[in-house]
Design a protein around this motif. Sequence first.
Motif, short mmCIF file in Angstrom:
data_model
loop_
_atom_site.label_atom_id
_atom_site.label_comp_id
_atom_site.label_asym_id
_atom_site.label_seq_id
_atom_site.Cartn_x
_atom_site.Cartn_y
_atom_site.Cartn_z
N GLU A 195 65.43 28.65 99.25
CA GLU A 195 66.27 29.43 100.18
C GLU A 195 66.69 30.75 99.55
O GLU A 195 66.68 31.80 100.19
CB GLU A 195 67.49 28.61 100.58
CG GLU A 195 67.18 27.47 101.54
CD GLU A 195 68.40 26.61 101.82
OE1 GLU A 195 69.41 26.77 101.11
OE2 GLU A 195 68.34 25.78 102.75
N ALA A 196 67.05 30.70 98.26
CA ALA A 196 67.45 31.93 97.57
C ALA A 196 66.29 32.91 97.48
O ALA A 196 66.45 34.12 97.69
CB ALA A 196 67.99 31.60 96.18
N PHE A 197 65.10 32.40 97.18
CA PHE A 197 63.93 33.28 97.07
C PHE A 197 63.52 33.84 98.44
O PHE A 197 63.04 34.97 98.53
CB PHE A 197 62.76 32.51 96.45
CG PHE A 197 62.76 32.54 94.95
CD1 PHE A 197 62.18 33.59 94.25
CD2 PHE A 197 63.36 31.52 94.23
CE1 PHE A 197 62.20 33.63 92.87
CE2 PHE A 197 63.38 31.54 92.85
CZ PHE A 197 62.80 32.60 92.15
N ALA A 198 63.69 33.04 99.51
CA ALA A 198 63.34 33.52 100.84
C ALA A 198 64.20 34.72 101.24
O ALA A 198 63.75 35.60 101.98
CB ALA A 198 63.50 32.40 101.87
N LEU A 199 65.44 34.76 100.73
CA LEU A 199 66.33 35.87 101.04
C LEU A 199 66.03 37.11 100.19
O LEU A 199 66.76 38.10 100.24
CB LEU A 199 67.79 35.45 100.85
CG LEU A 199 68.25 34.35 101.82
CD1 LEU A 199 69.69 33.96 101.56
CD2 LEU A 199 68.07 34.81 103.27
N ALA A 200 64.94 37.03 99.43
CA ALA A 200 64.48 38.19 98.68
C ALA A 200 63.01 38.49 98.97
O ALA A 200 62.61 39.65 99.03
CB ALA A 200 64.64 37.97 97.17
N GLU A 205 60.16 28.10 103.30
CA GLU A 205 61.42 28.72 103.73
C GLU A 205 61.11 30.12 104.21
O GLU A 205 60.37 30.87 103.56
CB GLU A 205 62.43 28.76 102.59
CG GLU A 205 62.93 27.39 102.13
CD GLU A 205 63.88 26.72 103.13
OE1 GLU A 205 64.34 27.41 104.06
OE2 GLU A 205 64.14 25.52 102.95
N MET A 206 61.68 30.50 105.37
CA MET A 206 61.41 31.81 105.96
C MET A 206 62.71 32.51 106.36
O MET A 206 63.58 31.89 106.98
CB MET A 206 60.52 31.66 107.21
CG MET A 206 59.14 31.09 106.93
SD MET A 206 58.20 30.82 108.44
CE MET A 206 59.04 29.37 109.11
N ALA A 207 62.82 33.77 106.00
CA ALA A 207 63.92 34.59 106.49
C ALA A 207 63.53 35.15 107.86
O ALA A 207 62.34 35.25 108.18
CB ALA A 207 64.20 35.73 105.52
N PHE A 208 64.52 35.49 108.68
CA PHE A 208 64.29 36.10 110.00
C PHE A 208 63.40 35.21 110.87
O PHE A 208 62.47 35.67 111.53
CB PHE A 208 63.64 37.49 109.85
CG PHE A 208 64.33 38.36 108.85
CD1 PHE A 208 65.59 38.90 109.12
CD2 PHE A 208 63.75 38.63 107.62
CE1 PHE A 208 66.24 39.71 108.20
CE2 PHE A 208 64.39 39.44 106.70
CZ PHE A 208 65.64 39.98 106.98
N CYS A 209 63.68 33.92 110.87
CA CYS A 209 62.88 32.97 111.65
C CYS A 209 63.83 32.02 112.38
O CYS A 209 64.86 31.61 111.82
CB CYS A 209 61.95 32.19 110.72
SG CYS A 209 60.90 30.98 111.58
N ASP A 210 63.49 31.67 113.61
CA ASP A 210 64.33 30.74 114.35
C ASP A 210 63.65 29.38 114.45
O ASP A 210 62.57 29.16 113.87
CB ASP A 210 64.65 31.29 115.76
CG ASP A 210 63.41 31.58 116.59
OD1 ASP A 210 62.31 31.08 116.21
OD2 ASP A 210 63.51 32.28 117.60
#
Length: 284
Positions: free
Chosen positions: A215-220, A251-256
Amino acid sequence: MTQPSPTPIKDALQSRAPIDSTQVQGWMRTRRDSKDFSFIELNDGSTLRNLQVIAKNTLPNYPAVQRLATGAAISVTGALVPSQGKGQKWELVADKIDIVGTADDSYPLQKKGHTAEFLREIAHLRPRSNLFSSVFRVRSRLAFAVHQFFQDRGFVYVHTPIITGSDCEGAGELFRVTTLDAEKIPRMGDGKIDYAKDFFARPTYLTVSGQLEAEAFALALSRVYTFGPTFRAENSNTSRHASEFWMIEPEMAFCDLNGNMDLAEEFVKYLVAYGREHCPDEME
């Protein structure tokens, strides 16, 4: 004349044309003797199917070949020719058979079905069985397909720690990692364990999930995935519980939620199609 490089039996069976001289190596599954020659079924683990070897009585070591039992390791050089028998496209007519290692009549993997319970008793040999060799060839292919799927879609592969101080949101019971002597646990004045004398100076465990790090890496990095060993210490002695397994966690950022479900569906379809394409014999 130079010795040809060994050819995997899988490649020999998929050959498009006869080969004047080729070398295969493997373990003998069966041997059947005729008047002037012997039929040997050879397998090297590259495929579920065996290659039939024709050993003629003109071979200088033919009497030794006739004494070979199931499980013997041999190296065969000869001509790959169209097979005269049914159920196989090619067979190898041996010009030379080198005996690498013999096996006696006590070799446990004979030509018959074996139960999982029996194979568990011969763990050092069970990778040679059809069941286990098929499972691990499929697993190898699918592990590669996991990486190919995510890499082709722009995901970054993240290696998360195996030893951790986190329980990952209570995802499962934990295996403790410690260098303390179990028979002489150091304790503080209040009776609690003195972790200052342990390797990490704090309670540590085998990971139950790489989710927190991912999760931390997905936010980067926006899109990441983990694929590695995971450990759960639930004391459940059933066939549906494994204390150690490999887990895939994207894990993906900006995904619903809809994007998450679409990825999961695409992933499962991709792996099933990949397995059917690359492991047809094992999947039957």
